[in-house]
Design an enzyme around this catalytic site. Structure first.
Site, PDB file in Angstrom:
ATOM      1  N   PHE A  28       0.508  -0.452  -0.108  1.00 52.07           N
ATOM      2  CA  PHE A  28      -0.191  -0.039  -0.220  1.00 52.07           C
ATOM      3  C   PHE A  28       0.835   1.354   0.304  1.00 52.07           C
ATOM      4  CE2 PHE A  28      -2.346   3.300   2.376  1.00 52.07           C
ATOM      5  CZ  PHE A  28      -3.254   4.018   1.683  1.00 52.07           C
ATOM      6  N   GLU A  29       1.701   1.459   0.697  1.00 51.05           N
ATOM      7  CA  GLU A  29       2.706   2.311   0.688  1.00 51.05           C
ATOM      8  C   GLU A  29       3.653   2.081   0.254  1.00 51.05           C
ATOM      9  OE1 GLU A  29       4.099   1.968   4.853  1.00 51.05           O
ATOM     10  OE2 GLU A  29       2.685   2.700   5.484  1.00 51.05           O
ATOM     11  N   VAL A  90      -5.362  -2.091   8.746  1.00 47.90           N
ATOM     12  CA  VAL A  90      -6.878  -2.663   8.406  1.00 47.90           C
ATOM     13  C   VAL A  90      -6.730  -3.435   6.483  1.00 47.90           C
ATOM     14  CG1 VAL A  90      -8.976  -2.104   8.853  1.00 47.90           C
ATOM     15  CG2 VAL A  90      -7.071  -0.824  10.557  1.00 47.90           C
ATOM     16  N   GLY A  98     -14.760   0.936  11.465  1.00 45.86           N
ATOM     17  CA  GLY A  98     -14.423   1.260  12.955  1.00 45.86           C
ATOM     18  C   GLY A  98     -13.218   0.301  13.811  1.00 45.86           C
ATOM     19  N   TYR A 134      -6.410  11.145  11.569  1.00 50.21           N
ATOM     20  CA  TYR A 134      -6.115  11.464  12.097  1.00 50.21           C
ATOM     21  C   TYR A 134      -6.892  12.307  12.712  1.00 50.21           C
ATOM     22  CZ  TYR A 134      -2.936   7.074  10.768  1.00 50.21           C
ATOM     23  OH  TYR A 134      -2.608   5.506  11.182  1.00 50.21           O
TER      24      TYR A 134
END
Length: 167
Positions: A28-29, A90, A98, A134
């Site tokens: 993902f990064e 996640v 959540g 965040y």
């Protein structure tokens, strides 16, 4: 199906799932080949004689859907320990459920219970959904600080520099 979300401490049997999450996070990064960790390395780092970090697992109905790895820091300015969140991930199918908020709140609870002064982490500057998430949780950017890193050959060169070359 009860659709129950739980956050629990990782156990040694979670290491394969944690490694899978680490690899998914790296992909993902945009750094899928950067992961050098192996299952034995993670097992030692999390559950060995001198653990370097701790991990928690997010589960929905008993299936792991995310994780977080964190460790203790220290601030001379506060004179107290802090928490550094190294990874929070996640799985794509569980995002928006959540789980990320639950992981973050769980870690904040650990920090408060241990009387840590700070709870900190990095986020990539292009990851706007994470930054917005965040900020919504009360995080404040520390943009005046830049990360400095020495690794690989440069780390070895610095370690072996003659005293006059060290600065």
């Amino acid at each position: 199906m009860t659709d129950t979300l739980a956050i629990r401490p990782a156990v040694p049997g979670d290491v394969p799932a944690i490694l899978d999450f680490v690899r998914a996070l790296a992909a993902f990064e945009r750094a899928p080949d950067a992961v050098k960790a192996t299952a034995p390395m993670l097992h030692d780092a999390l559950f060995g004689a001198a653990p370097a970090a701790e991990a928690v697992i997010a589960e929905r109905d008993g299936a792991a859907i995310g994780f977080a790895i964190f460790y203790t820091t220290f601030s001379t300015w506060t004179g107290r320990r802090g928490m550094w969140l190294d990874d929070l991930y996640v799985a794509p199918g569980a995002r928006g459920s959540g789980a990320g908020a639950a992981l973050l709140a769980h870690l904040a609870g650990i920090a408060v219970a241990r009387d840590y002064a700070r709870f900190e982490w990095w986020v990539l500057d292009w990851n706007l959904p994470a930054i917005e998430f965040y900020r919504a949780k009360g995080a404040v950017a520390q943009d005046e600080w830049t990360v400095q890193r020495v690794d690989g050959a440069a780390l070895h060169a610095l370690a072996h520099a003659a005293p006059g070359e060290r600065g």
